[in-house]
Write a protein that holds these residues in place. Sequence first.
Motif, PDB file in Angstrom:
ATOM      1  N   PHE A   5      -2.314   7.641  -8.656  1.00 46.99           N
ATOM      2  CA  PHE A   5      -3.202   7.295  -7.555  1.00 46.99           C
ATOM      3  C   PHE A   5      -2.582   6.231  -6.663  1.00 46.99           C
ATOM      4  O   PHE A   5      -2.718   6.273  -5.449  1.00 46.99           O
ATOM      5  CB  PHE A   5      -4.557   6.804  -8.077  1.00 46.99           C
ATOM      6  N   PHE A   6      -1.882   5.256  -7.278  1.00 44.95           N
ATOM      7  CA  PHE A   6      -1.219   4.218  -6.476  1.00 44.95           C
ATOM      8  C   PHE A   6      -0.258   4.857  -5.488  1.00 44.95           C
ATOM      9  O   PHE A   6      -0.289   4.563  -4.289  1.00 44.95           O
ATOM     10  CB  PHE A   6      -0.476   3.234  -7.389  1.00 44.95           C
ATOM     11  N   TYR A   7       0.581   5.805  -5.980  1.00 47.94           N
ATOM     12  CA  TYR A   7       1.567   6.406  -5.074  1.00 47.94           C
ATOM     13  C   TYR A   7       0.888   7.279  -4.029  1.00 47.94           C
ATOM     14  O   TYR A   7       1.323   7.314  -2.879  1.00 47.94           O
ATOM     15  CB  TYR A   7       2.603   7.195  -5.877  1.00 47.94           C
ATOM     16  N   LEU A   8      -0.204   7.950  -4.420  1.00 43.29           N
ATOM     17  CA  LEU A   8      -0.927   8.792  -3.457  1.00 43.29           C
ATOM     18  C   LEU A   8      -1.458   7.945  -2.303  1.00 43.29           C
ATOM     19  O   LEU A   8      -1.234   8.248  -1.131  1.00 43.29           O
ATOM     20  CB  LEU A   8      -2.077   9.513  -4.174  1.00 43.29           C
ATOM     21  N   PHE A   9      -2.142   6.830  -2.656  1.00 41.66           N
ATOM     22  CA  PHE A   9      -2.756   6.026  -1.588  1.00 41.66           C
ATOM     23  C   PHE A   9      -1.716   5.234  -0.811  1.00 41.66           C
ATOM     24  O   PHE A   9      -1.898   4.969   0.382  1.00 41.66           O
ATOM     25  CB  PHE A   9      -3.850   5.135  -2.160  1.00 41.66           C
ATOM     26  N   THR A  10      -0.603   4.873  -1.485  1.00 39.95           N
ATOM     27  CA  THR A  10       0.496   4.250  -0.742  1.00 39.95           C
ATOM     28  C   THR A  10       1.049   5.224   0.291  1.00 39.95           C
ATOM     29  O   THR A  10       1.299   4.851   1.439  1.00 39.95           O
ATOM     30  CB  THR A  10       1.608   3.848  -1.719  1.00 39.95           C
ATOM     31  N   ALA A  11       1.203   6.504  -0.132  1.00 34.56           N
ATOM     32  CA  ALA A  11       1.723   7.507   0.803  1.00 34.56           C
ATOM     33  C   ALA A  11       0.764   7.671   1.977  1.00 34.56           C
ATOM     34  O   ALA A  11       1.199   7.770   3.133  1.00 34.56           O
ATOM     35  CB  ALA A  11       1.918   8.835   0.082  1.00 34.56           C
ATOM     36  N   ILE A  12      -0.571   7.680   1.698  1.00 43.49           N
ATOM     37  CA  ILE A  12      -1.548   7.821   2.791  1.00 43.49           C
ATOM     38  C   ILE A  12      -1.432   6.628   3.736  1.00 43.49           C
ATOM     39  O   ILE A  12      -1.344   6.777   4.955  1.00 43.49           O
ATOM     40  CB  ILE A  12      -2.978   7.938   2.215  1.00 43.49           C
ATOM     41  N   LEU A  43      -6.295   0.990  -2.112  1.00 43.35           N
ATOM     42  CA  LEU A  43      -5.387   0.091  -2.830  1.00 43.35           C
ATOM     43  C   LEU A  43      -6.111  -1.192  -3.231  1.00 43.35           C
ATOM     44  O   LEU A  43      -5.911  -1.714  -4.325  1.00 43.35           O
ATOM     45  CB  LEU A  43      -4.173  -0.252  -1.961  1.00 43.35           C
ATOM     46  N   PHE A  44      -6.983  -1.710  -2.336  1.00 43.02           N
ATOM     47  CA  PHE A  44      -7.777  -2.898  -2.681  1.00 43.02           C
ATOM     48  C   PHE A  44      -8.638  -2.619  -3.905  1.00 43.02           C
ATOM     49  O   PHE A  44      -8.748  -3.444  -4.809  1.00 43.02           O
ATOM     50  CB  PHE A  44      -8.691  -3.305  -1.518  1.00 43.02           C
ATOM     51  N   ILE A  45      -9.261  -1.424  -3.915  1.00 38.53           N
ATOM     52  CA  ILE A  45     -10.150  -1.096  -5.037  1.00 38.53           C
ATOM     53  C   ILE A  45      -9.340  -0.950  -6.316  1.00 38.53           C
ATOM     54  O   ILE A  45      -9.795  -1.314  -7.395  1.00 38.53           O
ATOM     55  CB  ILE A  45     -10.982   0.158  -4.685  1.00 38.53           C
TER      56      ILE A  45
ATOM     57  N   LEU B   4       3.221  -6.198  -9.803  1.00 37.19           N
ATOM     58  CA  LEU B   4       2.891  -6.955  -8.584  1.00 37.19           C
ATOM     59  C   LEU B   4       3.865  -6.613  -7.467  1.00 37.19           C
ATOM     60  O   LEU B   4       3.494  -6.502  -6.296  1.00 37.19           O
ATOM     61  CB  LEU B   4       2.927  -8.452  -8.907  1.00 37.19           C
ATOM     62  N   ASN B   5       5.156  -6.417  -7.837  1.00 37.95           N
ATOM     63  CA  ASN B   5       6.175  -6.104  -6.832  1.00 37.95           C
ATOM     64  C   ASN B   5       5.853  -4.846  -6.044  1.00 37.95           C
ATOM     65  O   ASN B   5       6.131  -4.783  -4.854  1.00 37.95           O
ATOM     66  CB  ASN B   5       7.532  -5.914  -7.517  1.00 37.95           C
ATOM     67  N   HIS B   6       5.261  -3.834  -6.724  1.00 41.28           N
ATOM     68  CA  HIS B   6       4.925  -2.600  -6.013  1.00 41.28           C
ATOM     69  C   HIS B   6       4.013  -2.909  -4.832  1.00 41.28           C
ATOM     70  O   HIS B   6       4.237  -2.445  -3.720  1.00 41.28           O
ATOM     71  CB  HIS B   6       4.216  -1.633  -6.960  1.00 41.28           C
ATOM     72  N   TYR B   7       2.974  -3.713  -5.109  1.00 41.76           N
ATOM     73  CA  TYR B   7       2.029  -4.040  -4.047  1.00 41.76           C
ATOM     74  C   TYR B   7       2.700  -4.866  -2.954  1.00 41.76           C
ATOM     75  O   TYR B   7       2.458  -4.660  -1.772  1.00 41.76           O
ATOM     76  CB  TYR B   7       0.823  -4.787  -4.622  1.00 41.76           C
ATOM     77  N   LEU B   8       3.568  -5.817  -3.361  1.00 42.34           N
ATOM     78  CA  LEU B   8       4.227  -6.661  -2.360  1.00 42.34           C
ATOM     79  C   LEU B   8       5.126  -5.808  -1.473  1.00 42.34           C
ATOM     80  O   LEU B   8       5.209  -6.033  -0.262  1.00 42.34           O
ATOM     81  CB  LEU B   8       5.046  -7.762  -3.044  1.00 42.34           C
TER      82      LEU B   8
END
Lengths: 191, 105
Positions: A5-12, A43-45, B4-8
């Motif tokens: 999910f992290f990579y999905l929303f980062t891509a969005i 990402l915040f959530i 944490l680095n991923h988010y940064l």
Amino acid sequence: MPSLFFYLFTAITLGFGLLVVTARNPVTSALCLAMSFVGLAALFISLDAYFIGTIQILVYAGAVMVLFLFIIMLLDIKAEEGKKPNLPAVIGGVVLAVILALQIVTVSSSYSLGKTPLKNAPLSLNKAAETSVLPTISNDLKVGTLPDAKLMGLTLFKQYGFHLQAIGLLLLVGTVGVVVLSKREKGGQDA
Amino acid sequence: MITLNHYLIVSALLFSLGMAGVIARRNILIIYMCLEMMLSAANLTLVAFSRFRVVEGLPDYAAQSLVFFTITVAAAEVAVGLAIIVALYRSKQSVEVESVTKLQG
């Protein structure tokens, strides 16, 4: 699964962010920005900041984007057709952005605390329930849920009461300023 | 495994994207949208640090209060900025940055 999910929303977030910068039509840019903000709210959530994620969607993807679209349609701005992009500015912008991104990536990857995974910074809700003053918060914590909005409210009104009032004043001044700015001057030659 | 680095790094990329847009584009409205993107990237950094700094079993809510204030100020700033853009359009009939060169020597 959470990393998927992290990579999905980062891509969005980043993909629609790129479209904001490259789109020729301002309406496309505005809609892509709204999508980018929705990805950012997700990402915040994922960082357990439910309240911030919610106001990100309400304020940015809702109010601010409506304001942008309203102004784009009010001024009837067409897509920049046939106009060449300002080449020196484009090169300068891309080069500066790449340098800044590389700098931040280098600095943060040499930051030892940055390598802690989310698992190693667990929330201990039971421990927080013991020190909590308000019964409504400690009851929620004992059940095992994170009462994010209540904790935000407690912090804002307990520690940052003055700042909250200053922000209220700022919003009032902003509203008055907008009215003054958009009022037509008497006898002015503008159409 | 998300650290944490991923988010940064996501925040850094979003900020750089916004900066590239501010420098490269000539439409004031799009420059303004890119500014909003940069503000949001800074918010992501704050929230990430707040989550990874656990205070008494909870995330650090001081950082999230700062994000709350940033979002409020950004909303006020958008309202005032768009009013300025409308006033500019009235006098120049254009929203291109090249049309505003009065302060250029």
